[in-house]
Write a protein that holds these residues in place. Structure first.
Motif, PDB file in Angstrom:
ATOM      1  N   HIS A 198       0.798  -1.236   0.000  1.00  0.00           N
ATOM      2  CA  HIS A 198       0.000   0.000   0.000  1.00  0.00           C
ATOM      3  C   HIS A 198       0.826   1.279   0.000  1.00  0.00           C
ATOM      4  CE1 HIS A 198      -3.460  -2.525   1.923  1.00  0.00           C
ATOM      5  NE2 HIS A 198      -3.101  -2.935   0.704  1.00  0.00           N
ATOM      6  N   GLY A 199       2.064   1.199  -0.505  1.00  0.00           N
ATOM      7  CA  GLY A 199       2.847   2.410  -0.710  1.00  0.00           C
ATOM      8  C   GLY A 199       3.562   2.952   0.501  1.00  0.00           C
ATOM      9  N   TYR A 200       3.566   2.219   1.635  1.00  0.00           N
ATOM     10  CA  TYR A 200       4.328   2.662   2.794  1.00  0.00           C
ATOM     11  C   TYR A 200       5.819   2.363   2.570  1.00  0.00           C
ATOM     12  CZ  TYR A 200      -0.237   3.287   4.972  1.00  0.00           C
ATOM     13  OH  TYR A 200      -1.516   3.699   5.255  1.00  0.00           O
ATOM     14  N   LEU A 201       6.665   2.595   3.566  1.00  0.00           N
ATOM     15  CA  LEU A 201       8.106   2.638   3.325  1.00  0.00           C
ATOM     16  C   LEU A 201       8.660   1.348   2.724  1.00  0.00           C
ATOM     17  CD1 LEU A 201      10.684   4.312   3.514  1.00  0.00           C
ATOM     18  CD2 LEU A 201      11.029   3.379   5.810  1.00  0.00           C
ATOM     19  N   VAL A 202       8.284   0.188   3.260  1.00  0.00           N
ATOM     20  CA  VAL A 202       8.806  -1.069   2.699  1.00  0.00           C
ATOM     21  C   VAL A 202       8.392  -1.201   1.238  1.00  0.00           C
ATOM     22  CG1 VAL A 202       8.706  -3.587   2.843  1.00  0.00           C
ATOM     23  CG2 VAL A 202       8.892  -2.220   4.944  1.00  0.00           C
ATOM     24  N   SER A 203       7.153  -0.852   0.954  1.00  0.00           N
ATOM     25  CA  SER A 203       6.652  -0.886  -0.416  1.00  0.00           C
ATOM     26  C   SER A 203       7.404   0.108  -1.301  1.00  0.00           C
ATOM     27  CB  SER A 203       5.151  -0.578  -0.419  1.00  0.00           C
ATOM     28  OG  SER A 203       4.620  -0.586  -1.718  1.00  0.00           O
ATOM     29  N   GLN A 204       7.757   1.261  -0.745  1.00  0.00           N
ATOM     30  CA  GLN A 204       8.513   2.267  -1.506  1.00  0.00           C
ATOM     31  C   GLN A 204       9.889   1.739  -1.891  1.00  0.00           C
ATOM     32  OE1 GLN A 204       8.469   5.894   0.925  1.00  0.00           O
ATOM     33  NE2 GLN A 204       6.282   5.586   1.289  1.00  0.00           N
ATOM     34  N   PHE A 205      10.527   1.020  -0.981  1.00  0.00           N
ATOM     35  CA  PHE A 205      11.835   0.447  -1.310  1.00  0.00           C
ATOM     36  C   PHE A 205      11.723  -0.575  -2.440  1.00  0.00           C
ATOM     37  CE2 PHE A 205      13.831   2.333   2.375  1.00  0.00           C
ATOM     38  CZ  PHE A 205      15.181   2.374   2.023  1.00  0.00           C
ATOM     39  N   LEU A 206      10.641  -1.332  -2.475  1.00  0.00           N
ATOM     40  CA  LEU A 206      10.483  -2.376  -3.491  1.00  0.00           C
ATOM     41  C   LEU A 206      10.167  -1.819  -4.875  1.00  0.00           C
ATOM     42  CD1 LEU A 206       8.445  -4.965  -1.395  1.00  0.00           C
ATOM     43  CD2 LEU A 206      10.777  -5.271  -2.270  1.00  0.00           C
ATOM     44  N   SER A 207       9.648  -0.610  -4.932  1.00  0.00           N
ATOM     45  CA  SER A 207       9.184  -0.027  -6.187  1.00  0.00           C
ATOM     46  C   SER A 207      10.306   0.675  -6.947  1.00  0.00           C
ATOM     47  CB  SER A 207       8.066   0.989  -5.894  1.00  0.00           C
ATOM     48  OG  SER A 207       7.813   1.800  -7.026  1.00  0.00           O
ATOM     49  N   GLY A 208      10.463   0.311  -8.214  1.00  0.00           N
ATOM     50  CA  GLY A 208      11.438   0.987  -9.048  1.00  0.00           C
ATOM     51  C   GLY A 208      11.082   2.435  -9.323  1.00  0.00           C
ATOM     52  N   HIS A 209       9.816   2.789  -9.161  1.00  0.00           N
ATOM     53  CA  HIS A 209       9.391   4.184  -9.342  1.00  0.00           C
ATOM     54  C   HIS A 209       9.811   5.040  -8.155  1.00  0.00           C
ATOM     55  CE1 HIS A 209       6.923   7.704 -10.225  1.00  0.00           C
ATOM     56  NE2 HIS A 209       6.398   7.588  -9.019  1.00  0.00           N
ATOM     57  N   HIS A 210       9.568   4.542  -6.950  1.00  0.00           N
ATOM     58  CA  HIS A 210       9.859   5.324  -5.747  1.00  0.00           C
ATOM     59  C   HIS A 210      11.313   5.177  -5.292  1.00  0.00           C
ATOM     60  CE1 HIS A 210       5.656   6.380  -5.219  1.00  0.00           C
ATOM     61  NE2 HIS A 210       5.336   5.114  -5.418  1.00  0.00           N
ATOM     62  N   ASN A 211      11.955   4.066  -5.606  1.00  0.00           N
ATOM     63  CA  ASN A 211      13.323   3.795  -5.178  1.00  0.00           C
ATOM     64  C   ASN A 211      14.260   3.957  -6.368  1.00  0.00           C
ATOM     65  OD1 ASN A 211      15.759   2.823  -4.241  1.00  0.00           O
ATOM     66  ND2 ASN A 211      14.941   0.897  -3.447  1.00  0.00           N
ATOM     67  N   ARG A 212      14.997   5.073  -6.386  1.00  0.00           N
ATOM     68  CA  ARG A 212      15.931   5.346  -7.486  1.00  0.00           C
ATOM     69  C   ARG A 212      17.360   5.452  -6.955  1.00  0.00           C
ATOM     70  NH1 ARG A 212      12.138   9.677 -10.930  1.00  0.00           N
ATOM     71  NH2 ARG A 212      10.206   8.467 -10.648  1.00  0.00           N
ATOM     72  N   ARG A 213      17.613   4.770  -5.870  1.00  0.00           N
ATOM     73  CA  ARG A 213      18.940   4.788  -5.266  1.00  0.00           C
ATOM     74  C   ARG A 213      19.954   4.092  -6.161  1.00  0.00           C
ATOM     75  NH1 ARG A 213      18.356   5.927   0.428  1.00  0.00           N
ATOM     76  NH2 ARG A 213      20.513   5.236   0.744  1.00  0.00           N
ATOM     77  N   THR A 214      21.212   4.465  -5.995  1.00  0.00           N
ATOM     78  CA  THR A 214      22.283   3.843  -6.775  1.00  0.00           C
ATOM     79  C   THR A 214      23.242   3.063  -5.885  1.00  0.00           C
ATOM     80  OG1 THR A 214      23.576   5.898  -6.621  1.00  0.00           O
ATOM     81  CG2 THR A 214      22.183   5.606  -8.577  1.00  0.00           C
ATOM     82  N   ASP A 215      22.892   2.925  -4.588  1.00  0.00           N
ATOM     83  CA  ASP A 215      23.728   2.128  -3.688  1.00  0.00           C
ATOM     84  C   ASP A 215      23.156   0.718  -3.562  1.00  0.00           C
ATOM     85  OD1 ASP A 215      21.476   2.532  -2.151  1.00  0.00           O
ATOM     86  OD2 ASP A 215      22.473   3.678  -0.560  1.00  0.00           O
ATOM     87  N   LYS A 216      23.553  -0.010  -2.530  1.00  0.00           N
ATOM     88  CA  LYS A 216      23.127  -1.404  -2.394  1.00  0.00           C
ATOM     89  C   LYS A 216      21.658  -1.549  -2.021  1.00  0.00           C
ATOM     90  CE  LYS A 216      24.444  -2.114   2.472  1.00  0.00           C
ATOM     91  NZ  LYS A 216      25.315  -2.894   3.392  1.00  0.00           N
ATOM     92  N   TRP A 217      20.948  -0.451  -1.762  1.00  0.00           N
ATOM     93  CA  TRP A 217      19.535  -0.480  -1.392  1.00  0.00           C
ATOM     94  C   TRP A 217      18.621  -0.140  -2.571  1.00  0.00           C
ATOM     95  CZ3 TRP A 217      19.010  -2.545   3.294  1.00  0.00           C
ATOM     96  CH2 TRP A 217      20.080  -2.420   4.201  1.00  0.00           C
ATOM     97  N   GLY A 218      19.178   0.034  -3.759  1.00  0.00           N
ATOM     98  CA  GLY A 218      18.354   0.405  -4.908  1.00  0.00           C
ATOM     99  C   GLY A 218      18.913  -0.138  -6.210  1.00  0.00           C
TER     100      GLY A 218
END
Length: 417
Positions: free
Chosen positions: A176-196
């Protein structure tokens, strides 16, 4: 077998505990805490009512792990022992008929309404909401790695506290778009480290949360996750990615996978809008996904969303597509629904009908129906019965007013602390 026989079967989980039947109350946010996020006796009364109603597994509304990051006013926060006495009473009320009661743990990430947020909102990346919701939510700040580790630790701490209080399991809110869901989403998570980046990196966050929780509670305590089948959003979490995450967690020893879908921008979890007619008739919005994931994992499954009749519930279990029937809104108006079905009232149809005001703009608001059902939880928290004929407009007005006042008080409290 009759519908009652099917749904009355017990279910053994991988950790060794057994659930008394196939009914599970899916999490609904009760917002029945104090303005400073403590437990209240209303939660004991509400969950005692549901326990008496026969539902075998009760999952609490999203309990927050950080007092400075809550999704709504009056969310309960579990980060220390200050509420241990009331927590124990809440847990005892929820299991007084041999039921199980699990705590759903959550961090909202950037899904904190602007009127509630007193500081930065946090997310994997500084990606704002789309234009429809941009004005209602702040653009978040990307988490540092130290903050990521702190959040993982908080999930584990809250889980250990829940176990100490007598709750019989925990659930990670990964949907439902909360933080764990945000990490899983390629749209919301655009990190370039080991978490994205790759899915392997994006799912590192929930995987590390699961491992930390498991270490904190031990091997014989149920740990579950609520996971989106998909975000239904361009560039977001896909169904295939969801299945890979589910397989990975299953291999780690997950005890239950609850399947849902959507987020604030695409609220598939809120109703049947946009759902195929064949799916609506079957009453289970995410059953197709469940049937597919069943071929890949042996972890017990819980499908939530759409169930309204004993026949559809029993058919879903008999087909093998799900092990538990996740019910939310029906239990807001019929808290004894499980007992009625188990007593052989197979034709019972819940009074969960679409709530309409006749005003198109209001009726299209996702919050409109949520507000009405939230009011029913508050009634039961006061020791009253649900009120199926309560005015939808009045409920919406009261909830919006309470949220506005509660948000103001919360911001002021945090500013002064």
């Amino acid at each position: 077998m009759s519908h009652a026989d099917t749904l009355g079967q017990s279910l053994a989980l991988p950790c060794g505990i057994t659930l008394k039947n196939r009914f599970a109350k899916s999490a609904m946010s009760e917002a029945l805490g104090t303005i400073d996020n403590h437990v209240t006796p209303a939660l004991e009364r509400l969950y005692g009512r549901w326990a008496q109603g026969g539902t075998g597994l009760l999952i609490t509304g999203n309990i927050m792990i950080d007092r400075n990051h809550t999704g709504e006013p009056r969310n309960v926060v579990l980060e220390d022992e200050r509420d241990m006495t009331l927590l124990k009473r809440w847990a005892e009320a929820g299991k007084n008929q041999g039921n199980d009661i699990w705590v759903q743990l959550n961090h909202p990430g950037k899904q904190i309404p602007r009127m509630l947020a007193s500081g930065d909102t946090l997310a994997p990346s500084a990606v704002p909401f789309g234009k429809e919701l941009k004005s209602a939510f702040k653009t978040p700040r990307a988490l540092t790695e130290d903050e990521i580790f702190d959040i993982i630790r908080r999930f584990a701490t809250s889980s250990a506290l829940a176990k100490k209080a007598g709750f019989t399991g925990v659930q990670i809110h990964g949907a439902h778009g909360y933080l764990v869901s945000q990490f899983l989403s390629g749209h919301h998570n655009r990190r370039t480290d080991k978490w994205g980046g790759s899915l392997e990196n994006r799912m590192r966050f929930p995987l590390e949360i699961y491992r930390a929780i498991r270490e904190a509670v031990g091997p014989d305590y149920p740990v579950s996750i609520k996971l989106n089948s998909a975000d239904f959003q361009r560039g977001g979490f896909t169904e295939e990615e969801s299945m890979t995450v589910a397989e990975t967690l299953a291999n780690e020893g997950l005890d239950l996978l609850e399947i849902s879908g959507g987020n604030y921008e695409n609220p598939a979890m809120a109703g049947a809008r946009g759902v195929r007619e064949s799916t609506v008739k079957r009453e289970a919005y995410f059953l197709d996904y469940a049937q597919a994931i069943r071929k890949r994992v042996s972890t017990p499954l819980m499908v939530t969303g759409g169930f309204r009749s004993a026949q559809a519930m029993a058919q879903a279990v008999e087909s093998g597509a799900t092990d538990l029937v996740g019910i939310a809104r029906p239990l807001a108006v019929e808290p004894d629904l499980a007992n009625r079905i188990l007593a052989g009232q197979e034709g019972v149809i819940s009074r969960v009908t679409p709530r309409k005001t006749g005003i198109k703009m209001i009726d299209e608001m996702a919050m409109m129906e949520v507000s009405w059902f939230s009011r029913q939880l508050h009634r039961m928290g006061k020791g009253q019965d649900p009120k199926p004929d309560e005015s939808v407009l009045l409920s919406l007005f009261k909830v919006i007013t309470e949220m506005g006042i509660g948000s103001f008080k919360t911001r002021r409290l945090r500013a002064n602390s």
